[in-house]
Design a protein around this motif. Structure first.
Motif, short mmCIF file in Angstrom:
data_model
loop_
_atom_site.label_atom_id
_atom_site.label_comp_id
_atom_site.label_asym_id
_atom_site.label_seq_id
_atom_site.Cartn_x
_atom_site.Cartn_y
_atom_site.Cartn_z
N ALA A 92 15.94 4.50 8.84
CA ALA A 92 14.36 5.18 8.90
C ALA A 92 14.12 4.21 7.14
N VAL A 93 12.44 4.12 7.72
CA VAL A 93 11.69 3.58 6.27
C VAL A 93 11.16 3.86 5.32
N ILE A 94 10.50 4.58 4.32
CA ILE A 94 9.87 4.50 3.32
C ILE A 94 8.68 3.66 3.04
N LEU A 95 7.46 3.82 3.27
CA LEU A 95 6.79 2.43 2.59
C LEU A 95 5.93 3.22 1.91
N SER A 96 6.09 2.71 0.40
CA SER A 96 5.32 3.57 -0.94
C SER A 96 5.30 2.45 -1.77
N ILE A 97 4.91 1.61 -1.44
CA ILE A 97 4.44 0.48 -2.06
C ILE A 97 3.12 0.20 -2.40
N GLY A 98 2.25 1.11 -2.86
CA GLY A 98 0.97 1.84 -3.38
C GLY A 98 -0.08 0.79 -2.66
N VAL A 99 -1.07 0.05 -4.23
CA VAL A 99 -1.88 -0.47 -3.37
C VAL A 99 -2.80 -1.29 -4.28
N GLN A 100 -1.59 -0.88 -5.52
CA GLN A 100 -2.26 -2.50 -6.67
C GLN A 100 -1.68 -3.84 -6.09
N GLY A 101 -0.46 -4.18 -5.08
CA GLY A 101 -0.17 -5.53 -4.60
C GLY A 101 -1.80 -6.69 -4.29
N ASN A 102 -2.97 -5.21 -3.61
CA ASN A 102 -3.98 -6.46 -3.61
C ASN A 102 -5.13 -6.13 -4.52
N LEU A 103 -5.00 -6.40 -5.78
CA LEU A 103 -5.67 -5.90 -6.80
C LEU A 103 -7.40 -6.61 -6.41
N ARG A 104 -8.67 -5.41 -5.91
CA ARG A 104 -9.98 -6.26 -6.20
C ARG A 104 -10.70 -6.73 -7.00
N GLN A 105 -11.31 -7.88 -5.77
CA GLN A 105 -11.47 -9.24 -7.23
C GLN A 105 -13.28 -9.08 -7.42
N LEU A 106 -13.84 -10.01 -8.28
CA LEU A 106 -15.50 -9.83 -8.78
C LEU A 106 -16.01 -9.89 -7.41
#
Lengths: 294, 797
Positions: free
Chosen positions: B120-134
């Protein structure tokens, strides 16, 4: 414009009844004027129709009825002082009470006069009657001030609050003091006079007159005018600046004193109306006591 | 041969760490991958000594690792110790590049070329990997950054922080010590921030230590200069550095490459996950921010729970008892997961929400069970929550004079959206027709939800347009005749002062104001004169349509407003078919033309409208007005207010502006969308069923409302000492009298902490507001929007 919003959202709770301003004198299309007039008329006709055995007086059945009505009116009219301050009371709006107070108070004169049967003498009975007249007269003066001064006050204020007027005067004083630091003794003395010997308000008469007997600012302005006629040399420019400041302060003082005067006019009659009303209640009790026990 | 584990955990944020710790605790074979060189990279990159909050407070923590409100260092230290003590199997500095295979045999490839297998795989990578740019021209300037590691690095710089969320606020506060900081927020308020942060930033802006630029968006960046678009145009701000903290987007590409589907194409959408956090790929689980749950405590709980679920232990989520408590009174009994199932199945508004989002929404909502005939809310109530029918039927009484005339709503339909949108009184009474199971979502939660999930707003608007057109415009026209009008309608959002109709133009659409209010003005004698003020529920633009001439007046939003634009061809066709409506529209046209002629004859009369609009009439629901030609300045209104409200008057009679003799004292206007309510940490400011905006006993005295009120009618005050009875004072002179506070007991005796005080319109007194009741001369009246027009007419005489 739209009436739809109105029909769709009629408020449920009373907002105090009116959606526009209405004076206590006009309240509900002169409801209390009509009631008071009717009461007076009924009393008057009864007085004309009534044929007492003796001359008309307070001792006939009509006399007692009129006396009872008058006494009840006096007690009720005095109760207004309590009602006005009973803020959590739900017994009608104070505006309605005042409307009734004014018109029924006027009717009291008719009722009391008819009750007297026009028989006057140097006794407690006539004294009570006189108190009624004085209290009602002071009330009429009150109504007059209530009709006259509010608008004058608004016009005079030009949007300023008391605190703002005071602050403006304070600001001019500060300017005067700054100016004084570079002036010669003679002119500086005028500034001291203007800033330290000026007051607003004061005693009852000063408030009602709207100007004090002596005002340091006005006095300083007058003296400065005399000084300006002389050759001041280098100081002339400073003196003219001083004149501008003093004149401005004078105007502000006049405005503020007028404001106080108007307020005093609207308040002063209460100092007659209320104590004499209480005296009237006491005199009334004595009058009733005298009638029944002597 | 690849290493094999039962569970592979990708990402060592709070969720992943908690999962790994729990797996280690249970002795389950597992491996934790972390791209960075340390645990919880996102939190590691928080400012040094940042104070981390533990919201939501009511939610219990369920993890083998410790967590409570404290500093960044303490929290990271606690986690490192906890992980060390459990000998968890961790691969630091290892980026996962792909996951293939299926349940029982997932293959995990890393950047280093290694391969692992897991059941089984648990994906807990959050959302910070892709910061919103201006995303604006010039944002590649080397001094535009999206992170702040150490605020002490910068001194004496002009720094612009973009973003009014927690990260932006915290950066701004930390930097403001040694720098000149401006914070740019794209909204009018700090709605997304935690209450404590909101209070801090508002205080800093008020004190002037930070410059707040609200309702602003980045337009362009040049080295040393940033251009912002603001409601009334554009401004340029000098800067040595720009730090944009404008959130992050899910690292969607990677997640989709694993076969996981998202709930919608919207960039803010989250993947669908089941109650057990399982994605559409069996055996692949998603927890934490990527699943739509950004709060640390929730992430940690999910990490713990997901391990249990993978092992086949169906333990209830940590918030289960909180939601269950809301259902205890419902019969027949229903459990939270069944309820969530029903909401997903039956309520289209919430269909796009993930289970986790629904759970979060439920925490702030109420579930009601109503018997047939029970009133849900009454017409003219001022409540503004949003209701949905989960089960049963409810009747909307569309004719106030005849309760038998109803529209019956079925399971899945919603109601109460009109109050939510317009901020006005309920337009119709709604009664349960059968046994009803209802979901009531409070206004604040609904507004937040509409912002974060646009689909929710879209579904509501679709139905709301029809209902608003029907209610405000055409109650007598049947649905079939309306369909064309509705189909061609659209919603126009207006900023304060924005022009809806320009005088002299040719457009001939009709606009129905559905929230806010507008002014109608015209150029008369070279001057712009306001002819009329129209609150929500009115339409404008019929004149050009019927007279086939140019627009005869300009219509502008008085406050932020929304209008429904109705296509003129469709509207004309409707008028031809509905003679009643035609008669009514023509009648109104005539009235308006007549009034216009009157105004043109005496333009000075309209000064009062303009004056009152400036005093907030356009958003008020109830205003105290004093006629100064009647006011004898006795201050009985103030005294009455103080005496009926613990000795503190909520109105200042003398203060406030005057026009002619109409004086607007400093007193609450009970706004449609109250500014004070926007930012009340304990939610103490509420709207009573009759519309009174009042402050409850749970006020914490933070002063946010006092700062937010544009009319200065809220004051912080302590409760003064008790007074003697009125007769006692009147007859014997005991103690301070009405409105006085001069006794020895007086000011000194004001004890306890300060609380916000404002007008509550004497809501608990059936006789009405004490100020108006106790005015002896009739100078004080209270006027609501429905009475404004009449008031203006009477005043004009």
């Amino acid at each position: 414009m739209s009436d739809r919003a109105g029909t769709a959202n009629t408020p449920m709770r009373a907002h105090g009844g009116a959606d526009h301003h209405e004076s206590f004198l006009v309240y509900r299309k002169f409801k209390w004027l009509k009631i008071a007039a009717l009461l007076s008329l009924v009393c008057f006709i009864a007085y004309l129709v009534h044929q007492p055995k003796d001359i008309p007086n307070g001792g006939t059945w009509l006399g007692y009825t009129l006396g009872g009505t008058g006494a009840a009116l006096i007690v009720w009219l005095t109760w207004f002082g309590y009602r006005k301050r009973a803020y959590s009371s739900g017994a009608g709006r104070v505006q309605a009470w005042l409307s009734a107070h004014v018109y029924l108070g006027l009717a009291l004169v008719v009722v009391a006069t008819l009750h007297s049967g026009f028989r006057f003498a140097w006794n407690i009975h006539t004294f009570t009657y006189c108190l009624v007249l004085i209290v009602v007269a002071s009330g009429i003066f009150g109504v007059f001030t209530y009709a006259r001064y509010p608008s004058l006050m608004t016009a005079n204020r030009r949007g300023l609050t008391t605190a703002q007027m005071m602050a403006n005067i304070g600001a001019i004083d500060a300017e005067l003091r700054t100016a004084a630091s570079s002036l010669g003794d003679k002119l500086a003395a005028l500034v001291v006079k203007a800033t330290q010997e000026t007051k607003v308000g004061g005693g009852v008469w000063e408030q009602l007159r709207g100007r004090p007997r002596y005002c340091g600012t006005d006095e300083a302005a007058r003296e400065l005018q005399t000084v300006l006629r002389q050759d001041l040399g280098a100081e002339e420019h400073e003196a003219r600046k001083l004149m501008v400041l003093l004149t401005r302060k004078s105007q502000m003082l006049a405005q503020m004193r007028r404001d106080i005067q108007y307020k005093a006019m609207m308040d002063i009659w209460l100092y007659v109306h209320v104590p004499l009303a209480i005296a009237l209640v006491v005199a009334l009790a004595t009058h009733v006591f005298a009638v029944f026990f002597y | 041969m690849a290493e094999h584990y039962k569970i592979a955990i990708i990402g060592s944020g709070p969720a992943g760490l908690s999962a790994a710790a729990h797996a280690a605790e249970l002795g389950v074979s597992h491996i934790l991958f972390e791209r960075a060189k340390q645990y919880s990279d996102t939190i590691y990159k928080f400012q040094k000594r940042k104070h981390v909050m533990a919201a939501p407070e009511t939610l219990p923590l369920r993890s083998d690792l410790p967590f409570k409100e404290s500093s960044r260092e303490e929290i990271l230290g606690g986690w490192a110790d906890g992980m060390g003590a459990r000998a968890s199997n961790v691969r630091m500095g290892t980026e996962v590049t792909g996951i293939t295979g299926q349940k029982g045999a997932f293959k995990i490839a890393t950047k280093g070329g290694e391969e692992f297998t897991a059941e089984a795989v648990i994906l807990s990578i959050g959302v910070q990997g892709n910061l919103r740019q201006l995303g604006v021209p010039g944002d590649n300037w080397e001094r535009v950054q999206y992170q702040l590691d150490d605020p002490d690095e910068y001194q004496n710089e002009n720094i612009i922080i973009v973003g009014g969320g927690d990260a932006g606020i915290e950066n701004a506060l930390a930097l403001s010590v040694g720098n000149n900081v401006s914070i740019v927020n794209n909204q009018a308020e700090f709605a997304y921030a935690k209450p404590a942060n909101r209070a801090l930033i508002l205080a800093a802006i008020k004190e002037g230590t930070i410059q707040g630029i609200m309702s602003a968006n980045a337009k362009q960046v040049e080295p040393g200069l940033m251009t912002l678009s603001v409601p009334d145009g554009e401004i340029q701000v000098k800067c040595d550095r720009i730090i944009a903290r404008i959130g992050a987007l899910p690292p969607r590409k990677f997640v989709e490459s694993c076969g996981i589907q998202f709930s919608s194409p919207a960039p803010t959408a989250f993947p669908h996950v089941s109650d057990t956090y399982e994605s559409n790929v069996p055996g692949m689980y998603i927890v934490g921010a990527l699943a739509g749950y950004p709060l640390i405590k929730q992430c940690m709980n999910q990490g713990y729970e997901v391990v249990e679920y993978i092992l086949g232990n169906n333990i209830p989520p940590a918030d289960e008892p909180l939601i269950q408590a809301k259902l205890d009174h419902i019969k027949p009994a229903i459990n939270p997961s069944r309820l969530i199932e029903l909401i997903r199945e039956r309520l289209p508004v919430y269909k796009v929400l993930t289970t986790l989002q629904i759970r979060e929404m439920l925490l702030g909502s109420e579930i009601h069970f109503k018997k047939p005939g029970e009133v849900i809310f009454a017409r003219n109530d001022y409540t503004n929550s949003f209701w949905s029918i989960i089960d049963g039927q409810a009747d909307i009484q569309i004719n106030p004079t005849n309760p038998a005339e109803v529209v019956t709503l079925q399971p899945g339909q919603f109601f109460g959206e009109m109050g939510l949108i317009s901020g006005r009184r309920r337009t119709a009474t709604t009664v349960a027709r059968t046994d009803c199971l209802l979901l009531e979502v409070p206004r604040n939660s609904m507004i937040r939800l509409q912002r974060s999930v646009p689909e929710v707003k879209r579904v509501i608007d679709e139905v709301a347009i029809i209902r608003q057109i029907k209610t405000y415009l055409t109650p007598t026209v049947d649905d079939a005749a309306l369909s064309e009008v509705v189909a061609s309608s659209e919603i126009v959002a207006l900023k304060p002062g924005e022009v809806l109709i320009q005088e002299g133009t040719d457009d001939d659409s009709v606009f129905l104001i559905r929230s806010g209010s507008v002014t109608v003005s015209s150029t008369i004698g070279g001057q712009e004169v306001v002819l009329a003020y129209l609150p929500a529920g009115n339409y404008v633009g019929e004149m050009a349509l019927l007279t086939k001439q140019h627009r005869s007046a300009t219509v502008k939003a008085a406050v932020a407003s929304e209008a429904i634009k109705i296509n003129s061809t469709a509207f004309r066709a409707l008028l031809d078919r509905a003679p009643d409506l035609m008669k009514q529209v023509k009648g109104k046209l005539e009235t308006r033309m007549r009034e216009r002629v009157q105004v043109e004859a005496r333009p000075e009369d309209t000064g009062l409208i303009e004056f009152l609009l400036r005093q907030g009439f356009s958003e008020a629901t109830d205003v105290l007005l004093i006629d100064e030609s009647l006011c004898v300045r006795c201050d009985n209104c103030e005294k009455a207010c103080a005496e009926t409200h613990h000795g503190v008057s909520r109105l200042t009679r003398e203060a406030g502006p005057t026009f002619d003799s109409v004086h607007v004292p400093t007193s609450c206007r009970h706004c449609e969308h109250p500014h004070c309510m926007k930012d009340c940490p304990p939610d103490a400011i509420r709207r009573a069923p009759n519309g009174e905006v009042f402050i409850g006993d749970n006020c914490i005295g933070c002063g946010n409302c006092e700062r937010n009120c544009p009319y200065g009618v809220i004051h912080m005050a302590a409760v003064p000492a008790e007074k003697p009875s009125l007769l006692n004072w009147l007859l014997w002179g005991a103690g301070p009298g009405p409105g006085e506070d001069k006794s020895e007991a007086g000011m000194n005796a004001r004890t306890g902490s300060k609380h916000a005080t404002k007008c509550d319109m004497c809501k608990d007194d059936p006789a009405g507001p004490a100020c108006v009741r106790s005015c002896p001369t009739g100078a004080a009246i209270r006027v609501n929007p429905e009475q404004f027009l009449n008031f203006l007419r009477e005043q004009g005489r």
